[in-house]
Design a protein around this motif. Structure first.
Motif, PDB file in Angstrom:
ATOM      1  N   GLU A  28       0.824  -1.204   0.000  1.00  7.29           N
ATOM      2  CA  GLU A  28       0.000   0.000   0.000  1.00  7.29           C
ATOM      3  C   GLU A  28       0.862   1.260   0.000  1.00  7.29           C
ATOM      4  OE1 GLU A  28      -3.926   1.722   2.351  1.00  7.29           O
ATOM      5  OE2 GLU A  28      -2.759   0.075   3.209  1.00  7.29           O
ATOM      6  N   GLU A  29       1.934   1.261   0.807  1.00  6.15           N
ATOM      7  CA  GLU A  29       2.823   2.428   0.860  1.00  6.15           C
ATOM      8  C   GLU A  29       3.499   2.658  -0.489  1.00  6.15           C
ATOM      9  OE1 GLU A  29       4.188   2.209   5.576  1.00  6.15           O
ATOM     10  OE2 GLU A  29       5.313   1.121   4.020  1.00  6.15           O
ATOM     11  N   ALA A  30       3.973   1.595  -1.100  1.00  7.03           N
ATOM     12  CA  ALA A  30       4.653   1.712  -2.384  1.00  7.03           C
ATOM     13  C   ALA A  30       3.701   2.243  -3.456  1.00  7.03           C
ATOM     14  CB  ALA A  30       5.217   0.358  -2.808  1.00  7.03           C
ATOM     15  N   GLY A  31       2.487   1.702  -3.480  1.00 10.53           N
ATOM     16  CA  GLY A  31       1.514   2.151  -4.468  1.00 10.53           C
ATOM     17  C   GLY A  31       1.155   3.616  -4.307  1.00 10.53           C
ATOM     18  N   SER A  37      -2.436   1.517  -7.419  1.00 11.62           N
ATOM     19  CA  SER A  37      -3.098   0.804  -6.333  1.00 11.62           C
ATOM     20  C   SER A  37      -2.202  -0.265  -5.725  1.00 11.62           C
ATOM     21  CB  SER A  37      -4.377   0.139  -6.853  1.00 11.62           C
ATOM     22  OG  SER A  37      -4.057  -0.915  -7.755  1.00 11.62           O
ATOM     23  N   LYS A  38      -2.566  -0.684  -4.529  1.00 11.38           N
ATOM     24  CA  LYS A  38      -1.882  -1.791  -3.857  1.00 11.38           C
ATOM     25  C   LYS A  38      -1.945  -3.044  -4.735  1.00 11.38           C
ATOM     26  CE  LYS A  38      -2.591  -4.813   0.175  1.00 11.38           C
ATOM     27  NZ  LYS A  38      -3.390  -4.980   1.416  1.00 11.38           N
ATOM     28  N   ALA A  39      -3.089  -3.257  -5.375  1.00 14.75           N
ATOM     29  CA  ALA A  39      -3.262  -4.434  -6.232  1.00 14.75           C
ATOM     30  C   ALA A  39      -2.305  -4.408  -7.420  1.00 14.75           C
ATOM     31  CB  ALA A  39      -4.706  -4.504  -6.726  1.00 14.75           C
ATOM     32  N   THR A  40      -2.037  -3.206  -7.943  1.00 15.56           N
ATOM     33  CA  THR A  40      -1.124  -3.092  -9.080  1.00 15.56           C
ATOM     34  C   THR A  40       0.299  -3.463  -8.676  1.00 15.56           C
ATOM     35  OG1 THR A  40      -2.444  -1.377 -10.158  1.00 15.56           O
ATOM     36  CG2 THR A  40      -0.114  -1.497 -10.763  1.00 15.56           C
ATOM     37  N   VAL A  41       0.742  -2.960  -7.525  1.00 11.65           N
ATOM     38  CA  VAL A  41       2.084  -3.302  -7.047  1.00 11.65           C
ATOM     39  C   VAL A  41       2.182  -4.807  -6.831  1.00 11.65           C
ATOM     40  CG1 VAL A  41       3.805  -2.935  -5.242  1.00 11.65           C
ATOM     41  CG2 VAL A  41       2.337  -1.044  -5.958  1.00 11.65           C
ATOM     42  N   SER A  42       1.135  -5.393  -6.246  1.00  6.88           N
ATOM     43  CA  SER A  42       1.123  -6.839  -6.011  1.00  6.88           C
ATOM     44  C   SER A  42       1.194  -7.603  -7.328  1.00  6.88           C
ATOM     45  CB  SER A  42      -0.145  -7.225  -5.248  1.00  6.88           C
ATOM     46  OG  SER A  42      -0.218  -8.627  -5.083  1.00  6.88           O
ATOM     47  N   ARG A  43       0.461  -7.135  -8.336  1.00  4.39           N
ATOM     48  CA  ARG A  43       0.458  -7.798  -9.641  1.00  4.39           C
ATOM     49  C   ARG A  43       1.835  -7.764 -10.282  1.00  4.39           C
ATOM     50  NH1 ARG A  43      -0.283  -5.623 -14.501  1.00  4.39           N
ATOM     51  NH2 ARG A  43      -1.183  -3.683 -13.704  1.00  4.39           N
TER      52      ARG A  43
END
Length: 281
Positions: A28-31, A37-43
């Motif tokens: 979340e912090e990185a995004g 979004s957090k989901a994009t960083v995770s992807r």
């Protein structure tokens, strides 16, 4: 067939995850810092879907990555859709081989320790063919030729404009193990002598006379990236291939290689021993 997209994407995802963990940031912090979004960083870290190199660049900067690390990641992101030369050689290449070929194609150095056979990048076609013919799983000539063709094509990285530096430490048993006929072994040893004259190849022999040594780990390769944090250890196992990239694993294999390098003969003495063994044949 698995494509280079898979292997580049895999390496990109694993390294981006490592860089974020090193920075101590949450998804979340990185995004939030780069506007995604957090989901994009995770992807991006889980190898799912396409990536944008501008986002990769921004994330690397926020993670405090070095310039070399950032450029390497951006390069992976930009080339994620490229196909490797091996794409046209066969209808099916195992994912482990696909990953090996991609890592090797992008390595700036390779550190090998070999205690059984000559490393693939330095094998003659005849030596490589004899190895495939000795496989416990009997292969047809067409399949043997296919595998040997792939190995020979891999060797092209040593003659490109900016080749990786290959540092190979060979246990003396590698030189004395008869693979194929005496003529095949002579030609293979002569190839090693020639390669040891190349400015991009360093070849050392670990002689029997040294006794016990730091090779309990068996044969291995350290694939070197632009930065140490991008290194990957490759081990070819009987049941498949193993890739290791944690700092603990890398430190163990780097230390082993340093010990082996210190115990092995220097380049001149190594060439002298190879020449002596060649004359015995």
């Amino acid at each position: 067939m698995q494509s280079r997209t898979t292997t580049r994407r895999r390496q990109l995802g694993a390294t981006m995850r490592k860089l974020r963990a090193r920075s101590g940031m949450t998804l979340e912090e990185a995004g939030r810092l780069v506007g995604v979004s957090k989901a994009t960083v995770s992807r991006y870290e889980t190898q799912a879907g396409p990536v944008k190199w501008l986002v990769v660049d921004a994330l690397c900067r926020q993670y405090g990555a070095s310039d070399a690390e950032r450029k390497a990641m951006v390069g992976l992101a930009k080339g994620a859709r490229q196909q490797g030369w091996w794409n046209s050689l066969a209808d099916s290449i195992p994912e482990s081989m696909n990953l090996l070929l991609t890592l090797e194609d992008e390595a700036v150095r390779e550190d090998h320790f070999c205690c059984v056979y000559v490393p693939g990048l330095l094998q003659t076609r005849e030596y490589s063919t004899a190895l495939q013919q000795a496989n416990e799983l009997r292969l047809g000539q067409k399949e043997i030729d296919r595998l040997v063709d792939i190995r020979m094509k891999r060797q092209a990285i040593l003659t490109r404009a900016q080749p990786p530096h290959l540092w190979a430490i060979l246990d003396e048993s590698v030189l004395r193990r008869a693979v194929g006929s005496p003529e095949i072994m002579k030609a293979q040893l002569q190839r090693l002598l020639t390669e040891n004259e190349s400015p991009h190849v360093t070849l050392q022999v670990l002689p029997f006379a040294k006794g016990a040594h730091a090779a309990a780990l068996g044969s291995f390769v350290i694939m070197g990236g632009a930065e140490p944090s991008l290194d990957v250890v490759y081990v070819d196992l009987h049941a498949g291939s193993l890739f290791m990239e944690t700092e603990e694993e890398l430190s163990r294999y780097r230390l082993a290689f340093e010990y082996l390098r210190a115990q092995a003969l220097d380049m001149e003495a190594s060439s002298s021993l190879i020449h002596h063994i060649c004359k015995e044949l």
